[in-house]
Design a protein around this motif. Structure first.
Motif, short mmCIF file in Angstrom:
data_model
loop_
_atom_site.label_atom_id
_atom_site.label_comp_id
_atom_site.label_asym_id
_atom_site.label_seq_id
_atom_site.Cartn_x
_atom_site.Cartn_y
_atom_site.Cartn_z
N LEU A 1339 0.85 -1.20 0.00
CA LEU A 1339 0.00 0.00 0.00
C LEU A 1339 0.88 1.25 0.00
N TYR A 1340 0.34 2.34 -0.49
CA TYR A 1340 1.07 3.61 -0.40
C TYR A 1340 0.06 4.75 -0.36
N PRO A 1341 0.42 5.87 0.27
CA PRO A 1341 -0.55 6.96 0.38
C PRO A 1341 -0.68 7.67 -0.96
N SER A 1342 -1.88 8.00 -1.34
CA SER A 1342 -2.05 8.76 -2.57
C SER A 1342 -1.67 10.21 -2.30
N PRO A 1343 -0.86 10.81 -3.17
CA PRO A 1343 -0.55 12.24 -2.99
C PRO A 1343 -1.82 13.07 -3.05
N MET A 1344 -2.92 12.47 -3.54
CA MET A 1344 -4.18 13.20 -3.66
C MET A 1344 -5.04 13.08 -2.41
N ASP A 1345 -4.63 12.20 -1.47
CA ASP A 1345 -5.46 12.02 -0.27
C ASP A 1345 -5.59 13.31 0.50
#
Length: 1927
Positions: A1339-1345
Motif C-alpha cells: 500500500l502507499y498513500p495517494s498524494p491526492m489524499d
C-alpha cells in the motif's frame, strides 16, 4: 386465438384456433356495406386464410391503405366493425417484436379521423377482454402488449388512457404474482432469471404508463369519481416497488428500475414543485421530516422505505431515480431542489465506503456521473447565473469537490472498466462545474486550482493508470500546449511507457489527445498563412512527436515497441498522413546497416514498421505507381523479409500482405516477395510469429480471391482487348503462384519435418482449402491437380504427430483434400487405417489414443465403414453386427450409422477388456489400458448431431451400456487413485522376478485412508517380510502375444488408472452435456436419450470421485466432466435437475462441517477434489442472478475458517483446513469474477488469524489462502521484481474496496508490534506479523489524499516503525520495506531526520543494536526510494548530514556490532556513492571525507586478521565497506579527491581474502569498463592494478571470481596486447594461451569460468592470426583450441557455452573461417564451419540467432549483394553459409577435398555411433519409459539439411571434374571416394531392409523408428547420387 410459432425469418404468421377463425371469417363475410369496406373485409379474410407471414404483412399493409381511403359517406356498419375487431384481436394476440404487429399498428393508425374513435373503442374492448381474466402464463405477453401500445402508436396510447385504471390494476396484479412466485424458486436459477426479466418488464411498463398518462392521473386525482380506486391502485403499485427495493433476492437492474419508479410515481402524484424535492429528500435522509405536503396514503406507503435497517442499496437506487426522473434543466423551482442536489452526492459518498460488490460500485460510479451531468444542466440554464447557495459547494477546492476527487482517486484503477470510465467522466464534469462557477478566469495558468491539480497529477507515478484519463480531460479542456509548457518531456516520457502492456493503451490514448490537440493549436496560431508558415509549424510538430518516435523505433528493444505499433503509430498517421514522407526520408538517411543497440530493429526495421502501419491505414499509394509509390527499393524489402529479427520480418510481410483495399490486385513483384519470404520462415519456433504469418497470409489470400473475382467479372464485361489481356495475364500469374504455394507447402510435410514447419504448412494449406478449395469440380485455379497421392499420404501421417494441434489441422485438411488422392474409400486402405486406429486405441502411450480418435473420425464419412468393422470383429472373434444403412442414404444418416457402429464396436471391446482387467489390473496396464478405447468413444461422439437421430432406441440402449461400463471401469481403477499415496503406490526397484507381492498390494489397496495424521503417526508394518520393497516389474505370459512377456512398471499402472478415471469423467460429462434429456414437465413428455435418473446417478458418481480421489490428475479431470454436468443441470428443463446443485452443495457443506480425523474426505493435498466439487457447483450459478448459493457458501466457509476458542480439538481443525482450502480455490476461480470480491475481507481475516493456530495443517492452508488473496487483490505479478510498484494500491483505494480490513489490520498490527520489543533479549515473533507487513508493503498513500482522510495510513506508521525493533532480522527488513510506501516523497527528509534522532549519538551500555539496525534499515530504504522517485536532491537544511556525522562512531571500531556498522555504511554509500548525490556539494564532500577516514582505518585496508574470522554479519559488513571503497576507487574516484588513496583502495579490494569482496570489486571494475567503451586502457587502471589482475588470472581459486577476472582482462585486451605478469615475472603470449587452454579444458564444472576462459583465449588467438596470418599454423595450441571450440558446439552443451562458442566463431569469421591463408589448415577450418552449421540448427533460438551474425563479418566481396551487411534469419544464414563454404573451397583451390568432406556430412558418418546406441536402445521396451522423449531437437530438420548439402555440393561437381584431369587424381582421394561409395550402398541397403521389415502403416505404430530409417535411407541415396556424378 392461439399463436403458433413457426420458424421463419424473423416474422411469425398469425394462426388462429378453429373456433375464432370461423367466427372472424364469418363476420368478415357479411353481405352489404359499401365497396370500400367490402374490399377491406376481403383483404383481411384472405390474410386470415394464409399461413405465410410475409404475405400476411403485405395484405395487412394493403388493408391499411384501403382503410385510409374510406370516406365518412360510408356508414360504419357491422362489416366495418368486424374489420376493426379483426385487426384489434390479431394485434393483441401477436408476440413481441413481430413485424406483423408493427404492420397492424400502422394500419390502425392510418384510419381517417372520423373513424378513429370507433377504432379506439374496438381496440380498447379487445385489450379489456385480455386484461379481465388473464392466466399467469399470459402476463408477460400482456405486459408487452401494453408497452407496444405506447411505442409510437397514438391510438394505442389513447386506449391505455381510456383503460388507465384497468391497466394499472393489471400491472399491480402481475407484479404481485411475480413477487409471490419469486419466493419459491430458490436454486432454480434459469427460471429465476426468466422471472427477473418478466418483473423488470412489468416495472418498466408501469413506469411508461404513468409517464404517458400524467395528465389523466392528475385529472383523476383531483376528480371525486374513481379517485379512491386510483389512489388505492397507485398505493399498491408503490407497495410492490418498495418490496422490490428492500428485497435482498432481486437483481440490481430490477431494483434500480424500481427506484426510478418510486420517484416517478411521487412526481406524478405531487407535480413538479418544491414539494416533490422535499419528499425525495426525506426518503434519502431516511426520516419522515419533509413529508407534510404528501397525501396521507403516500406517507403510509413510504413508511416501508425509512426503516432503520433498510439495505444501503435503497438510498442508491432512490438517488438514481431522483436524478433520472426529475427535470434538472435550467433553473430551480425552490430551495428544496438545491438541497436535494447537494444531498445526492453526500448520500452516494457515504455509500461509497460501505458497499462491497463491484457491481454496486459500478452503479455508484454511474449515478455520481449522472449527478454531475444534472448539476451541469442546472448551471447551464439560460436565466440567472449560478445560484449563490451552489456557487461555493460546486466550485473547485470546496469540501464536496475534494470528497468527489478522493472518490475518483480511489476508483480510477478499479478492476471494472465501467467504473474507471465513469470516474473519468466525473472528473471531466467536475472541471466543467469549476469553470461554470468561476467564469471570470478563462486562462488555466492563472487559475490556482487548475494549476495545482495539473501539477499534482503530473507528479504522480506513471504506473497509476487513472492519471492518464484525467490528464486527457485537461488536454481536452485546456489544450496540449498547456501541459507541454508544464512538462516539455511529456512525449518522450509517454513513449517510454509504451513498452508496458498494461500501460500502453492508456499512454497511447493520452498521446493521441495531445498530438491532435497540439496540431490543432499550432495550425490555428499559424492561421491560413503561406506554405512556408505551414512547413514551419509542421516541422515544430514533427520535432515534438515524430522525432522521439523514430528514435524509440530504431533503438528500443523489439518487445518494448510492440504496443507503439499497435496503438500509437496508426493514430499518428491518421492524424497526419503527410508525416509518412518525413519518416521515410529520415530513416533512409540513416544507413540501413546501422542496427542500433543489440536486440533493436535498426533503421531498416523502423522503416518497414512505418510503411506497414501507413499501408494498413491507406496512407501509402497503391502499387500502380511502382511498388508502394516508389517509396522503398525492392532490394531493401527482400532484405527485410529474411531479417534476423522476427518483428522486422513480420512488418515487411505485413507491408506486402496488408492493403486498405480488399480487391487490390497483387503485382508479380509482390508474389515474388512472398516466394522469397516463405520457405526460410516456415520453421519458426515462436508461436507469435507463426500466428502473425498465418494471419497476414490469410489477408493476402483473401485479397487474391477478391481481386480474382473482380478480374473474372471484368473479363466478362471488358471490351478493350489490351485490358482483357492484362487481366488474363494476372489471373494466370495467380494460378501459377497458388499452385507453387500449394506444392511447396505439401513438399515440406516429410517424415522428420519439425513441429513448427508442419504447423505452419498445415495452417496455410487449410487456408488455401478454405478460400480456394481442393475440389475436383470446374475451378479457375484447379488446386486439386497439384495434390498427388504421396502428398496426401504425408498429410495423413501428420495425424501421428505427438503435437495435438498438428493432428487437428491434418485431420481438418484431409477432409478437404481430393478423396481420390487420400484414398480412404479403397477397401484395403480403409481396413489398414482402421486396424491401425484400433491397435493405437490399446497402446500404453497416452498420445496414441488421440491419434486413434482422429483416424476413426476421418473414417466416419466412409459408407463402407460398417463392413470394415465387421471384418475386424470377425478377426477378433467379437459378437458384433453393424447397423445396415438404407440405399442412397444421405451424408448425415451415414455419419450417424457409422458413429453408432464405431461406438458399439469400441464398447464391445471395452466390455471385454474391463472384464479381463477385473481379474488382473496389471495385465490391463501392460496390454490394453482402458483409457484409449474410452477416449475414442468420447471423440467419436463429439461429432454427432444428437438433435435429429434416426435410431433413437438403439442410441438409448447404447447410452445405458456406456454409463454402466464407465462405472465398471471406475470400480477397477479407483482403489489406486483413492489411496492416500497413489503416486508411490508400487515400490520402484529393478528386481523383476517375482510378481506375487505386486499383485497382493493391488488386491489389498482399499480407499479406506482416513485423516488420522491429525491424531497419530503411521508406523510401518515390519512383520511381513520385505518382498513388498523388492518388486518393480512382472513378467508373465501375455494372452495376446503368444508367450511373449509383458512388463509392468508402477508408472504404467498409475497412468492406466488415472487416465482411465479421466476418460470416464470426460465420457460421462460428454454424454450428459450433449445428449437430449428425457423428462416430463407439466404433463408434457420431452423424448431424449438420457434420463433424469441416469443424470443424477452420474452426478453422484462425480461426487464420490471428487470427494475421495487422492490423485490430482484424476480429480482435476473428474472436475472437467462434472462442470459439463452442472452446466447442463441449470439449463435443463427438468425442475428436479435444476434443484440438484443447491441440494448437493448443502450436503457437502454439512459433510465438511462434520468431518473429523476418521472422515473419508481428504484433508491433505489441499483437500484434494473437495474444492473442485464446490467450485463446479458454484460456477453453474448464472453471474447475473442474485448469487444466493455463493453468498450462502461463503458465509458458512468463512465461519468455519475463522479460529475460535472452542475449536482447538482435532475434530474441529479438519473442517477449518477444508474451509481454508475451499476458500482458496474459490478466490482463484476466474469464473466467479467480481462476485467474489465482497468476501475478500473475510477471507483475509481468516488467513491472517489462521496463522495463530497451533496446528501446522491450518497454518499451511492459511499461507496458501493468503498468497491467493494477495494475487486476487493486487493482480498477477507483472515481472520478477517482488516489490514492483505495478502490483500496489493506494491505501485509500484498498480500504475503500475492503473497509472491514482497516480496523482489523490496524488492531492486528498493534498487537503484533507490542510483541517485538527485544529488551529482554528473548525473540518473540508474532505469527501474523510477517503477513501484515507483506500486505502493508503493497500500500502507499495517494498524494491526492486529503489530510483528514478517514481511511488514512498515518495510524499504521508508528506500529511499523516499532516492528523495526524486532530481534528477527527478516522482520526488521520487512518493516523497513513496509514503511517506505507509507511516507510521501515530500515527507522523506523530515522522517529520516526523526529516525536518525532515535539512534544514539555515542556508544553506551544500554544500547539496543536491534533497534539501531531496524532504524538504519528504515533510513536506508527511505533514501533509496527518494533517489528512485524524486529525481531531485534533498531540500537544503534537512539535517541529515549533521545527524550522520554526529553518529559516525557507528561505522568505526567503537561500534562492536558489525551488522549495524554495515547498515550505517550502506546509508553512507546511498548518500555519497553515486555520481549524482542527494545532498549539496559541500555536505557530500564533508560526508565523503568522514567516510574515507573510516574506510582507511577499517579492517579492509589495515588487513586486520580479525576481519576474516567468521562471525555473524561479518561478510555483509565487509561487503558494505567494499561498496564504499568501490565508489571511491572505481566508480567515481574523481569525486573522492586523493588519487593515491583511491588507487590503493582498488588494490586492497583485489587482495581481500574474502571471495565475496573480490567478486564485488571485479563486477564493479567490469561494469565501469563496459560503460566507458574506450579502446585504450583507462587511466584509473594503472600498471599495478593490471599486474594484480593478470596475477589473479593465474592464482585465483574461486571460479566466479576467476571468471570475472578473465572477463575484465578480455575487455582490457580488446584494445591491444597486454603485458602479462605473474608477480614480478613477465609471461609470454604463448604461456598465457597454454594456461587459458588448460583452464578452459578443465573448467567444465563452472560454466561461467569455462565461457570466460574460452572467450579470452579466442581473443588472443584472433590477435595472433591478425598479426601473423602465414605463421599462425605453426603455433602448437591452435589445433587444440579449434578442437575445444568444436566440442563446445555440440547439442548436449549448456546454452551459455553454445552462445559463447557462437560469439567466438562470429568474431573469428574474417580472421580464421574465411581467411585466404587457412591459418588453421583445411581440416580444422572445415570442422569449425561444421560446428557453425550445427549451431545454426540448434534448438535454442538465441544460439541460432547469435550464430547467424557471422554473415555480418564475412568480407563483402565473398557475399552476394542481397545478403551483405544485413543481419539475416538462421535458415538463410545456413543456406548462405554452405554456399560461401563451397565458394571458399574454390578460392582455396581445395575443391576435391571439400567435395569429399561435404559428402561425408551428407552421408552422416558421425552418426554411426548414435545409430549403434539407438539400435541398442530400441531393444529396450519403449513402454518402460512412458513419457521419456529423449534429447529431441524440435527445430532442426535433417531432411532439409541433407537436401541443402546435396544442392550445394552439386554446384562444385563441374569444378571437381575440371581439377581431376585424367591421370592426375590423388590416390588417397580415389580410395576415399571408393570407401564412401561402399558405405553409402551398405547404408542404403540396410535402411531399406529395415523399412521393409516394419509392420503395415509404421508411420502410426513405429513413428520415430520409421522417421529415423527414412532419413538414413535418404542420406545414403543422395550421397550415392553425388558419388555417381563425381565419377
Amino acid at each position: 386465438m392461439v399463436v403458433k410459432k413457426k420458424k421463419t425469418a424473423k416474422v411469425e404468421a398469425v394462426v388462429l384456433d378453429e373456433e375464432n377463425l370461423h367466427k372472424l371469417i364469418a363476420s368478415l363475410s357479411l353481405d352489404g356495406g359499401y365497396d370500400g369496406v367490402r374490399q377491406v373485409s376481403q383483404t383481411l379474410k384472405s390474410c386470415l386464410e394464409l399461413t405465410e407471414p410475409v404475405q400476411q404483412i403485405q395484405l395487412v399493409k394493403k388493408a391499411g391503405s384501403q382503410l385510409e381511403a374510406l370516406t365518412d359517406e360510408e356508414p360504419d356498419g357491422a362489416l366495418l366493425q368486424a374489420c376493426l375487431h379483426t385487426l384489434s384481436l390479431v394485434y393483441t394476440s401477436l408476440q413481441a417484436k413481430n413485424p406483423l404487429r408493427r404492420a397492424i399498428a400502422s394500419a390502425l393508425g392510418s384510419v381517417p379521423a372520423w373513424l378513429q374513435e370507433q377504432t379506439v373503442s374496438s381496440l380498447s374492448a379487445c385489450l379489456s377482454d385480455c386484461l379481465s381474466n388473464p392466466t399467469t402464463a399470459q402476463y408477460p405477453h400482456l405486459v408487452d402488449t401494453i408497452s407496444a401500445c405506447l411505442d409510437g402508436f397514438p391510438l394505442g396510447e389513447r386506449c391505455i388512457h381510456k383503460l388507465l385504471l384497468e391497466v394499472l390494476c393489471f400491472l399491480h396484479m402481475g407484479l404481485s404474482e411475480y413477487l409471490h412466485q419469486n419466493s419459491g424458486l430458490a436454486g432454480r436459477h434459469i427460471v429465476q432469471a426468466q422471472l427477473m426479466q418478466s418483473c423488470l418488464a412489468a416495472v418498466k411498463t408501469s413506469m411508461l404508463v404513468i409517464q404517458r398518462s400524467q395528465e389523466t392521473i392528475s385529472a383523476a386525482l383531483q376528480a371525486e369519481q374513481n379517485r379512491c380506486k386510483l389512489e388505492d391502485t397507485m398505493s399498491s403499485l408503490l407497495g410492490c416497488y418498495t418490496h422490490i427495493l428492500t428485497g435482498e433476492e432481486f437483481v440490481q437492474s430490477v431494483q434500480s428500475t424500481a427506484g426510478m419508479a418510486v420517484v416517478l410515481l411521487i412526481r406524478s402524484v405531487m407535480g413538479r414543485g418544491d414539494e416533490v424535492a422535499s419528499v425525495v429528500c426525506s426518503l434519502l435522509r431516511n426520516s419522515a421530516q419533509g413529508l407534510d405536503p404528501a397525501p396521507q396514503w403516500l406517507k403510509q406507503r413510504c413508511e416501508g422505505l425509512w426503516t432503520s435497517d433498510r439495505p444501503p442499496g435503497v438510498s442508491l437506487y432512490l438517488c438514481h431515480g431522483a436524478l433520472a426522473m426529475l427535470c434538472w434543466k435550467d433553473a430551480f423551482p425552490g430551495p428544496q431542489w438545491e438541497e436535494l442536489l447537494l444531498l445526492v452526492p453526500n448520500t452516494l459518498l457515504d455509500l461509497d465506503v460501505s458497499i462491497k460488490e463491484s457491481s454496486t460500485a459500478m452503479v455508484v460510479a454511474r449515478v455520481l456521473t449522472l449527478w454531475s451531468c444534472a448539476a451541469l444542466d442546472c448551471l447551464q440554464g439560460e436565466r440567472q447565473p449560478c445560484p449563490p447557495r451552489l456557487q461555493q459547494p460546486l466550485g473547485g477546492g470546496s469540501e464536496l469537490q475534494q470528497q468527489l476527487l478522493e472518490h475518483i482517486y480511489s476508483h480510477w484503477e478499479h478492476p471494472l472498466d465501467g467504473v474507471r470510465h465513469q470516474t473519468r467522466s466525473l472528473f471531466r464534469n467536475l472541471l466543467l462545474l469549476h469553470q461554470h462557477t468561476s467564469p471570470s478566469i478563462s486562462d488555466p495558468t492563472k487559475d490556482s486550482y487548475i494549476t495545482e491539480l495539473s501539477q499534482s497529477l503530473l507528479g504522480l507515478e506513471w504506473h497509476m493508470r487513472g492519471k492518464y484519463g484525467s490528464l486527457g480531460c485537461l488536454v481536452e479542456l485546456f489544450g496540449a500546449r498547456y501541459l507541454l509548457d508544464i512538462q516539455p518531456q511529456l512525449p518522450s516520457c509517454l513513449l517510454g511507457l509504451m513498452g508496458d502492456q498494461t500501460l500502453a493503451p492508456y499512454a497511447s490514448d493520452l498521446l493521441e489527445r495531445l498530438f491532435v490537440s497540439h496540431k490543432g493549436q499550432l495550425a490555428s496560431e499559424a492561421g491560413a498563412g503561406d506554405e512556408t508558415a505551414t512547413e514551419d509549424w509542421m516541422e515544430c510538430w514533427h520535432q515534438t512527436w515524430v522525432t522521439p518516435l523514430l528514435q524509440v523505433l530504431c533503438r528500443a528493444r523489439l518487445d518494448q515497441t510492440t504496443y507503439i505499433l499497435d496503438y500509437f503509430l496508426p493514430k499518428l498517421l491518421r492524424c497526419s498522413p503527410s508525416s509518412l514522407a518525413h519518416m521515410v526520408q529520415a530513416l533512409q538517411d540513416t544507413p540501413p546497416s546501422s542496427t542500433g543497440p543489440s536486440g533493436s530493429r535498426g533503421a531498416l526495421g523502423a522503416l518497414m514498421t512505418c510503411l506497414r502501419a501507413a499501408r494498413a491505414q491507406g496512407v501509402v499509394p497503391s502499387s500502380k505507381e511502382g511498388l508502394w509509390g516508389g517509396l522503398v527499393p525492392l532490394s531493401l524489402l527482400q532484405q527485410a523479409l529474411v531479417h534476423k529479427h522476427d518483428q522486422v520480418r513480420m512488418d515487411a510481410l505485413g507491408l506486402v500482405c496488408e492493403s486498405h483495399r480488399s480487391t487490390e490486385a497483387l503485382s508479380s513483384q509482390e508474389m515474388d516477395l512472398i516466394r522469397h519470404f516463405l520457405l526460410p520462415n516456415l520453421n519458426s519456433q515462436s508461436p507469435g510469429v507463426r500466428q502473425q504469418t498465418v494471419s497476414l497470409m490469410k489477408k493476402l489470400l483473401c485479397r487474391m480471391k477478391d481481386s480474382a473475382l473482380l478480374l473474372q467479372k471484368r473479363l466478362i464485361q471488358e471490351r478493350e482487348q489490351e485490358q482483357r489481356d492484362r487481366d488474363q495475364h494476372t489471373l494466370q500469374l495467380y494460378k501459377e503462384f497458388l499452385r507453387w504455394l500449394c506444392v511447396r507447402l505439401l513438399e515440406v510435410l516429410l517424415p522428420g519435418a519439425s513441429f513448427s514447419t508442419c504447423l505452419m504448412s498445415l495452417h496455410l494449406l487449410c487456408l488455401l482449402a478454405e478460400l480456394f478449395t481442393f475440389s475436383t469440380g470446374p475451378d479457375a485455379f484447379a488446386l486439386s491437380e497439384a495434390v498427388t497421392s504421396a502428398h496426401a499420404q504425408n498429410v495423413l501421417y501428420c495425424v501421428a504427430s505427438n503435437f495435438l494441434e498438428v493432428k487437428q489441422l491434418a485431420s481438418t485438411l484431409l477432409r478437404q483434400l481430393p478423396p481420390s488422392a487420400v484414398g480412404l474409400q479403397v477397401p484395403e486402405r480403409m481396413r489398414s487405417v482402421l486396424q491401425a486406429a484400433l491397435d493405437l486405441s490399446t497402446s500404453t502411450k497416452p498420445f496414441d489414443s488421440v491419434t486413434a480418435a482422429h483416424l476413426l473420425n476421418l473414417l466416419l464419412q466412409q459408407p463402407d465403414l460398417g463392413q470394415a468393422l465387421l471384418h475386424c470383429a470377425q478377426e477378433q472373434g467379437l459378437e458384433f453386427q453393424p447397423p445396415s444403412s438404407p440405399p442412397q442414404a444421405c451424408e448425415t444418416v451415414i455419419l450417424e450409422l457409422n458413429t453408432l457402429a464405431v461406438v458399439h464396436f469400441l464398447l464391445c471391446c471395452l466390455q471385454l477388456e474391463v472384464s479381463r482387467s477385473e481379474s488382473s489390473l496389471l495385465q490391463a496396464a501392460a496390454s490394453y489400458p482402458l483409457y484409449g478405447r474410452a477416449n475414442c468413444i468420447t471423440a467419436v461422439l463429439q461429432h454427432l448431431d444428437t438433435k435429429n437421430l434416426s435410431q433413437p432406441e438403439r442410441w438409448r440402449c447404447l447410452v445405458s451400456d456406456l454409463i454402466t461400463v464407465c462405472y465398471r471401469m471406475s470400480d477397477v481403477v479407483s482403489p489406486v487413485v483413492q489411496s492416500s499415496s497413489p503416486e508411490g503406490l508400487i515400490p520402484m526397484d529393478t528386481d523383476s522376478e517375482n510378481s506375487a507381492g505386486l499383485q497382493r498390494i493391488l488386491q489389498e489397496i482399499q480407499p479406506r485412508d482416513t485423516n488420522d495424521f491429525f491424531t497419530r503417526a503411521r508406523e510401518l508394518d515390519t512383520h511381513r517380510g520385505d518382498d513388498h520393497t523388492q518388486i518393480q516389474t512382472t513378467h508373465t505370459p501375455s494372452p495376446n502375444t503368444g508367450g511373449e512377456g509383458y512388463r509392468v512398471t508402477a508408472q504404467m499402472v498409475l497412468v492406466c488408472c488415472w487416465r482411465s478415471m479421466k476418460e470416464v469423467a470426460m465420457l460421462l460429462g460428454q454424454l450428459c452435456q450433449s445428449l437430449p434429456l428425457h423428462y416430463i414437465n407439466d404433463t408434457h413428455t420431452h423424448p431424449g436419450l438420457i434420463t433424469e435418473e441416469q443424470v443424477e446417478g452420474v452426478g453422484l458418481y462425480f461426487r464420490q470421485q471428487l470427494l475421495q480421489s487422492r490423485h490430482r490428475g484424476a480429480f482435476e479431470l473428474a472436475y472437467v466432466g462434472f462442470v459439463r454436468l452442472t452446466d447442463m443441470l441449470c439449463r435443463s428443463g427438468s425442475p428436479a435437475l435444476q434443484q440438484l446443485p443447491a441440494r448437493w452443495l448443502s450436503e457437502v457443506l454439512e459433510e465438511v462441517k462434520s468431518s473429523d480425523p476418521s472422515s473419508k474426505l481428504c484433508a491433505t493435498r489441499r483437500s484434494a477434489g473437495i474444492p473442485f466439487y464446490i467450485q463446479a457447483l458454484l460456477s453453474s450459478e448464472p453471474k447475473s442472478s442474485s448469487c444466493s448459493l455463493l453468498k450462502m457458501t461463503m458465509k458458512e466457509l468463512t465461519a468455519l475458517a475463522m479460529p475460535s476458542a472452542n475449536r482447538n480439538t482435532d475434530s474441529s481443525t479438519v473442517p477449518q483446513v477444508h474451509a481454508l482450502n475451499i476458500l482458496r480455490a474459490l478466490y482463484r476461480d476466474t469464473r466467479l469474477g467480481e462476485n467474489i470480491i465482497p468476501f475478500v475481507s473475510d477471507g483475509m481475516q481468516a488467513a491472517v488469524l489462521g496463522f495463530t493456530s497451533p496446528v501446522w495443517a491450518v497454518r499451511n492452508s492459511s499461507t496458501l489462502l493468503f498468497s491467493t488473496l494477495i494475487t486476487r487483490i493486487f493482480g498477477v505479478k507483472k515481472g520478477k521484481d517482488e516489490h514492483s510498484k505495478k502490483n500496489r494500491m493506494t491505501g485509500r483505494e484498498f480500504f475503500t474496496r475492503f473497509p472491514a480490513l482497516y480496523p482489523f489490520l490496524l488492531n492486528q498490527l498493534e498487537e503484533a508490534a507490542a510483541t517485538v520489543e527485544s529488551d529482554s533479549g528473548h525473540v518473540k515473533l508474532h505469527p501474523s506479523l510477517f503477513l501484515l507487513l507483506l500486505v502493508l508493503s503493497r500500500l502507499y498513500p495517494s498524494p491526492m489524499d486529503g489530510s483528514s482522510s478517514p481511511l488514512g495510513l498515518a495510524p499504521f506508521m508508528p506500529f511499523i516503525i516499532r516492528c523495526g525493533h524486532s530481534a528477527v532480522y527478516r522482520t526488521r527488513e520487512m518493516a523497513a520495506r513496509a514503511l517506505v510506501p507509507f511516507v510521501l516523497v515530500t515527507q522523506v527528509p523530515s522522517t529520516v531526520t526523526t529516525l536518525l534522532q532515535e539512534v544514539p549519538a555515542a556508544p553506551g551500555p544500554t544500547i539496543q543494536h536491534n533497534h539501531i539496525h531496524g532504524t538504519l534499515l528504515q533510513v536506508l530504504f527511505l533514501l533509496r526510494s527518494y533517489q528512485t522517485d524524486s529525481h531531485r536532491p534533498l531540500p537544503a537544511g534537512n539535517g541529515i548530514t549533521e545527524g550522520l556525522c554526529q553518529r559516525m562512531w557507528l561505522a568505526s571500531r567503537q561500534n562492536r556490532c558489525v551488522v549495524t556498522r554495515g547498515a550505517f555504511l550502506d546509508v553512507l554509500v546511498c548518500l555519497c556513492g553515486g555520481k549524482i548525490s542527494l545532498l549539496d556539494d559541500s555536505e557530500v564532500s564533508d560526508l565523503r571525507r568522514e567516510a574515507l577516514s573510516v574506510l582507511m582505518a577499517s579492517d579492509l585496508v589495515t588487513s586486520d586478521t580479525s576481519s576474516t574470522t567468521p562471525r555473524p554479519g561479518n561478510t555483509q559488513y565487509l561487503l558494505s565497506l567494499a561498496r564504499v571503497a568501490l565508489s571511491a576507487g572505481v566508480e567515481v574516484p574523481e569525486l573522492w579527491g586523493d588519487p593515491q588513496v583511491t588507487s590503493q583502495l582498488l588494490q586492497c579490494l583485489l587482495r581481500c581474502p574474502l571471495y565475496e569482496v573480490r567478486e564485488l570489486a571485479l563486477e564493479g571494475v567490469l561494469r565501469r569498463l563496459q560503460e566507458e567503451e574506450k579502446m585504450r586502457r583507462p587511466q584509473w587502471v594503472d600498471q599495478t592494478t593490471l599486474s594484480n589482475l593478470t596475477g589473479l588470472a593465474f592464482h585465483e581459486t574461486h571460479p566466479q571470481c576467476l571468471a570475472n577476472v578473465l572477463a575484465v582482462l578480455c575487455v582490457l585486451s580488446s584494445g591491444g596486447e597486454l603485458e602479462w605478469r605473474d608477480g614480478v615475472k613477465m609471461l609470454s603470449q604463448e604461456e598465457v594461451r597454454l594456461h587459458l587452454l588448460a583452464l578452459a579444458q578443465n573448467s567444465s564444472h563452472s560454466v561461467e569460468l569455462h565461457c570466460a576462459a574460452l572467450t579470452l583465449l579466442s581473443q588472443l588467438v584472433v590477435q595472433l592470426v591478425h598479426s601473423n596470418p602465414q605463421g599462425a599454423s605453426a603455433v602448437p595450441c591452435l589445433a587444440q583450441w579449434a578442437a575445444l571450440l568444436c566440442s563446445c558446439c555440440s547439442e548436449e552443451q549448456p546454452v551459455e557455452v553454445k552462445l559463447t562458442a557462437t560469439t567466438v566463431l562470429v568474431n573469428c569469421t574474417a580472421a580464421v573461417l574465411t581467411s585466404p591463408h587457412l591459418p588453421l589448415g583445411l581440416s580444422k577450418t572445415v570442422s569449425l564451419w561444421r560446428s557453425l552449421f550445427t549451431l545454426l540448427q540448434d534448438e535454442d533460438q538465441d544460439v541460432r540467432d547469435s550464430a547467424s551474425d557471422f554473415i555480418s563479418n564475412v568480407p563483402a566481396h565473398l557475399l552476394s549483394t542481397g545478403v551483405s551487411g544485413v543481419p539475416v534469419c538462421p535458415p538463410v544464414a545456413l543456406d548462405s553459409g554452405v554456399a560461401l563454404l563451397c565458394r571458399l573451397f574454390e578460392l582455396w583451390g581445395q575443391v576435391p577435398t571439400g567435395v569429399l568432406a561435404v559428402t561425408e556430412w551428407l552421408l552422416g558418418d558421425e552418426e554411426a555411433h548414435d545409430e549403434a546406441l539407438s539400435d541398442e536402445a530400441s531393444g529396450l521396451n519403449e513402454e518402460d519409459f512412458l513419457f521419456e522423449k529423449g534429447d529431441l531437437n524440435l527445430w532442426a530438420e535433417p531432411v532439409q539439411w541433407v537436401k541443402l548439402l546435396h544442392r550445394h555440393v552439386g554446384s562444385l561437381i563441374p569444378t571437381f571434374k575440371q581439377t581431376q584431369a585424367p591421370g592426375t587424381a590423388d590416390p588417397d582421394q580415389v580410395h576415399q571416394l571408393h570407401t564412401l561409395s561402399t558405405q553409402a550402398r551398405a547404408k542404403a541397403l540396410s535402411s531399406q531392409q529395415a523399412l521393409d521389415s516394419l509392420p503395415a502403416l509404421p508411420q502410426f505404430s513405429f513413428t520415430m523408428e520409421h522417421t529415423r530409417l527414412q532419413l538414413r535411407n535418404q542420406r545414403a541415396t543422395l550421397a550415392l547420387d553425388v558419388l555417381e556424378r563425381l565419377r
